[in-house]
Design an enzyme around this catalytic site. Structure first.
Site, PDB file in Angstrom:
ATOM      1  N   ASP A   6     -37.227  31.084 -25.937  1.00 49.22           N
ATOM      2  CA  ASP A   6     -37.353  30.326 -27.510  1.00 49.22           C
ATOM      3  C   ASP A   6     -35.974  29.762 -27.847  1.00 49.22           C
ATOM      4  O   ASP A   6     -35.565  30.141 -26.859  1.00 49.22           O
ATOM      5  CB  ASP A   6     -37.938  31.700 -28.130  1.00 49.22           C
ATOM      6  CG  ASP A   6     -38.390  31.759 -29.072  1.00 49.22           C
ATOM      7  OD1 ASP A   6     -38.528  30.241 -29.935  1.00 49.22           O
ATOM      8  OD2 ASP A   6     -39.482  32.598 -29.793  1.00 49.22           O
TER       9      ASP A   6
HETATM   10  C1  BGC Z   1     -39.414  31.303 -33.229  1.00 48.09           C
HETATM   11  C2  BGC Z   1     -40.882  30.089 -32.196  1.00 48.09           C
HETATM   12  C3  BGC Z   1     -40.538  28.723 -32.779  1.00 48.09           C
HETATM   13  C4  BGC Z   1     -39.407  28.302 -32.351  1.00 48.09           C
HETATM   14  C5  BGC Z   1     -39.620  27.199 -32.626  1.00 48.09           C
HETATM   15  C6  BGC Z   1     -38.228  30.165 -33.251  1.00 48.09           C
HETATM   16  O1  BGC Z   1     -37.830  31.137 -34.174  1.00 48.09           O
HETATM   17  O2  BGC Z   1     -39.628  32.475 -32.637  1.00 48.09           O
HETATM   18  O3  BGC Z   1     -41.951  30.838 -32.033  1.00 48.09           O
HETATM   19  O4  BGC Z   1     -41.885  28.777 -31.689  1.00 48.09           O
HETATM   20  O5  BGC Z   1     -38.435  28.978 -33.312  1.00 48.09           O
HETATM   21  O6  BGC Z   1     -39.406  26.704 -33.619  1.00 48.09           O
END
Ligand code: BGC
Length: 763
Positions: free
Chosen positions: A291
């Protein structure tokens, strides 16, 4: 002769489709891929390999600047494997061109985006989508989202989010499918299938799915985002894992690890989770991405600074680094120091290249960059009409005293509340890809529906919160015009005075759920609560049209307001879809996939509780030394599976084909459901099971089947579920998967509370 030819053709076709042939074709495709990638990797330097493992966020940029952007530079240096968060096919095409024309190895880029519930055409938030219990609709929505995103340059979506969530304080409950593993797994399969289709390599209208967040993120302690999730293995296996596993089995091409720690170790670097479980036990062979900056965050976790964190993440099984730049910038040194191996770097690089191969990007790097498609495939009339239909399926009618709803198209209807005319707030969280100025408001939807038959009056009525600072935090990137608290209320009461009926459009605004949107008070915010009380005091009938991204505590509303229609966030077509249901063109059919609590004090709450040794004998009073509360019942206000219709459904007596399930055999459970009311409508018939005695204490009931059916008024249908021993299995105290022969209860009903029960024995 001709007949013989036909026969041959038929046999040929049958052979093409038989599993052995499909398997052989897959094997030959895989070995072609292996060979292609081995050759390519043979030409790559270590630095180029590390570049493939790096996934930066593009940020937005204007067309003219693409060539000179830092992203373009990084591409030329072969320092990235892909990027995310760049919008617009022209820009993406240019970046892809740089990758395949201006670099030594010409490796195409993968382009990600959080296409969570639609792209330009926006569907309801995922929690709402799950309340349709309609896997066909979910799959359809995902395939439309894929078609639109792919037309605009995107090849990879960070969706579905399948974290089981039982804590309404956690804002990200909005992004998932609610509290139940069985339903969650069914929804997950539907999303993956919708995004990826049947032939990702050949199709330019499907994109790769990334299931997230692996794992257990939905159990964030105290409902506070990014907090730890700590639970027993038994709970992981029996309650939280099913949807992730379903994604793997459905062929999801990638998995994103979660921000939280698991057994103290950040998921990003948890070897048990990523390698032992996901790769080895479940056989996942796709790409594993972190993530956002979660390798970098291991520093603030107090686990390891970037270099060490990166090595740990790689060794645990991570293939691609989102935003931390640890893979790109520290692995060379770690390799020299011997904390990582070249073999593991190669493996990760291979996975990134395989992903691109599976997407068909080596065949045609521009397959997702066809500007003419972007002109015709986005936000089409057809897509919007599907979104409108699906949105109506996700609304949940929580209360409807004396059939206040549906409304008649007559007289004067006052639409009051800050969500009544909030164009930029209809879609809900994670809808950054859409153009909110093209969306209708609720007010427009209602006015279009009534035409000249009725008059729709409108007043905003209140701010979201009294306090400006709190409201600013709550509305985030989608601010609403604020007014004077007192004046807004006065206007609302004047408007209400002129009307025959009041529709109060209240609740949460769009950004009050989703990432980083936890709440400790899960009631309707203060200013709106006071507005609702004042509207009730007018004595006119009030309908609460509830906007929410989480279950709210509606105890006051349930006791005081005659009708409550929970519309969550219905997407770009909310205005029309709400009008369809409000005026009875469509009967509501959504059913809750998350329990609505009576108070935040009950949270986390879910229907499939394990019985204690002291179950509450009487919910109507406090019972000392039993498992209950002094000041509140145990059950939720609205149970899992609950939702009303404009019609009434009558359930006949449940029948079992036999009372004993022989080893390896099955039992058929049948019930007749009749639409006994005055509206054609859909019903969601639910089947639950209880294992009466098992190796470990088991839930009082667990969903094991459901069917969504359409019945015309007066129509009856016999519904049959076939239970096999698969439905009885669970992970026991030794984490062995199986079932304990003995007594089981089977329950059928319109929700998890109002069920009829029969017992059978499993041999
Ligand atoms: C979130 C994810 C997301 C990623 C990319 C993160 O802050 O937890 O769910 O896919 O950002 O945008």
């Amino acid at each position: 002769m001709i007949q013989f030819k036909h026969l041959l053709a038929a046999v040929g076709l049958a052979c093409c489709l038989c599993p052995e042939n499909m398997q052989a074709a897959q094997q030959s495709e895989d070995s072609k891929m292996d060979q292609f990638i081995s050759e390519l990797m043979g030409k790559m330097t270590l630095r180029e390999k590390l570049g493939q493992l790096n996934l930066p966020s593009g940020g937005d940029m204007t067309t003219g600047l693409v060539q000179n952007s830092p992203l373009a530079d990084a591409i030329r240096k072969q320092e990235i494997g892909g990027f995310f968060n760049v919008m617009g096919v022209e820009k993406i095409r240019e970046l892809q061109r740089i990758a395949v024309e201006e670099t030594r190895l010409k490796i195409p880029l993968v382009v990600g985006m959080d296409v969570i519930h639609g792209y330009k055409t926006v569907f309801p938030i995922p929690l709402a989508m799950s309340c349709s219990w309609d896997t066909v609709a979910v799959s359809r929505a995902a395939s439309i989202a894929a078609k639109e995103a792919s037309a605009d340059g995107i090849s990879w979506t960070f969706s579905p989010m399948v974290d089981i969530a039982r804590d309404a304080r956690w804002g990200r409950i909005a992004e998932g499918n609610g509290e139940d593993p069985y339903l969650g797994a069914a929804m997950t399969r539907a999303y993956v299938q919708g995004y990826q289709g049947n032939n990702l390599k050949k199709s330019d209208e499907h994109i790769m799915s990334c299931v997230k967040h692996f794992a257990f993120y939905g159990a964030s302690e105290s409902g506070r985002d990014y907090n730890l999730a700590d639970m027993s293995r038994i709970r992981m296996y029996n309650e939280y894992m099913a949807p992730y596993r379903a994604a793997v089995e459905a062929g999801a091409g990638s998995v994103m690890s979660s921000f939280n720690t698991v057994d103290g170790v950040p998921a990003t670097a948890n070897k048990w989770l990523l390698t032992d479980l996901l790769r080895n036990e479940w056989g996942f062979n796709g790409l594993l991405v972190t993530d956002y900056n979660s390798i970098g965050e291991m520093n603030t976790h107090g686990v390891a600074p970037l270099k060490e964190a990166t090595a740990r993440a790689l060794n645990a099984g991570t293939d691609m680094d989102m935003v931390s730049y640890g893979f790109l910038n520290t692995l060379e040194e770690s390799l020299k120091e011997g904390t990582v191996t070249e073999e593991r770097i190669n493996e990760a690089c291979r996975r990134v290249l395989e992903m691109k191969y599976r997407l068909g990007l080596f065949d045609d790097p521009y397959k997702y960059c066809q500007p003419e498609r972007a002109k015709k495939d986005l936000f089409t009339k057809e897509n919007r009409s599907v979104a409108r239909q699906i949105a109506a399926e996700t609304f949940v009618l929580l209360k409807n005293d004396n059939g206040v709803l549906p409304l008649k198209k007559q007289g004067r209807i006052a639409l009051i509340g800050p969500m009544g005319d909030a164009r930029n707030n209809m879609c809900g969280m994670w809808s950054g890809t859409c153009d909110t100025d093209q969306h209708g408001t609720l007010l427009e939807g209602l006015r279009a529906a009534v035409g000249s038959q009725a008059e729709i009056l409108y007043a905003k009525g209140s701010n979201i919160y009294y306090d400006e600072l709190t409201e600013r935090g709550a509305t985030g990137v989608r601010p609403l015009q604020r007014g004077d608290n007192k004046q807004l209320l006065e206007e609302a009461l004047q408007t209400a005075a002129k009307a025959d009926v009041i529709v109060a459009a209240l609740g949460e605004c769009s950004e009050m759920s989703g990432e980083s949107a936890s709440r400790t008070d899960i009631r309707i915010p203060d200013a709106q609560q006071d507005l609702l009380k004042a509207l009730k005091a007018t004595g006119k009938p009030v309908i609460l049209l509830l906007f929410a991204g989480r279950p709210l505590d509606l105890t006051w509303e349930a006791n005081n307001i005659p009708a409550i229609l929970n519309v969550w966030f219905g997407g770009s077509e909310t205005g029309d879809a709400v009008a369809d249901v409000l005026f009875g063109k469509v009967s509501p059919s959504g059913k809750l996939t998350t329990t609505f609590p009576r108070s935040v004090g009950q949270v986390p709450i879910y229907y499939s509780q394990v019985n204690t040794g002291r179950p509450d004998p009487n919910p109507n009073e406090f019972n000392r030394f039993q498992s209950n509360y002094i000041d509140c019942r145990n059950d939720g206000l609205y149970p899992f599976g609950y939702g009303m219709s404009y019609t009434t459904f009558e359930y006949g007596e449940m029948r079992l084909s036999q009372e004993v399930m022989p080893k390896g055999g099955n039992i058929k459970v049948t019930v007749t459901v009749k639409n006994a009311g005055n509206y054609d409508a859909d019903e969601i018939v639910q089947l639950y099971l209880r294992d009466c005695y098992a190796d470990i204490a088991r839930p009082v009931k667990e969903l094991k089947g459901f069917q969504r059916i359409s019945l015309k008024k007066g129509e009856s249908r016999e519904i049959t579920f076939t239970l096999t021993d698969e439905h009885l299995k669970y992970y026991n105290s030794e984490l062995k998967y199986g079932y304990d022969p003995g007594d089981f209860q089977v329950m059928i009903g319109p929700n998890s509370r109002d069920v009829q029960t029969k017992t059978f024995k499993a041999e």
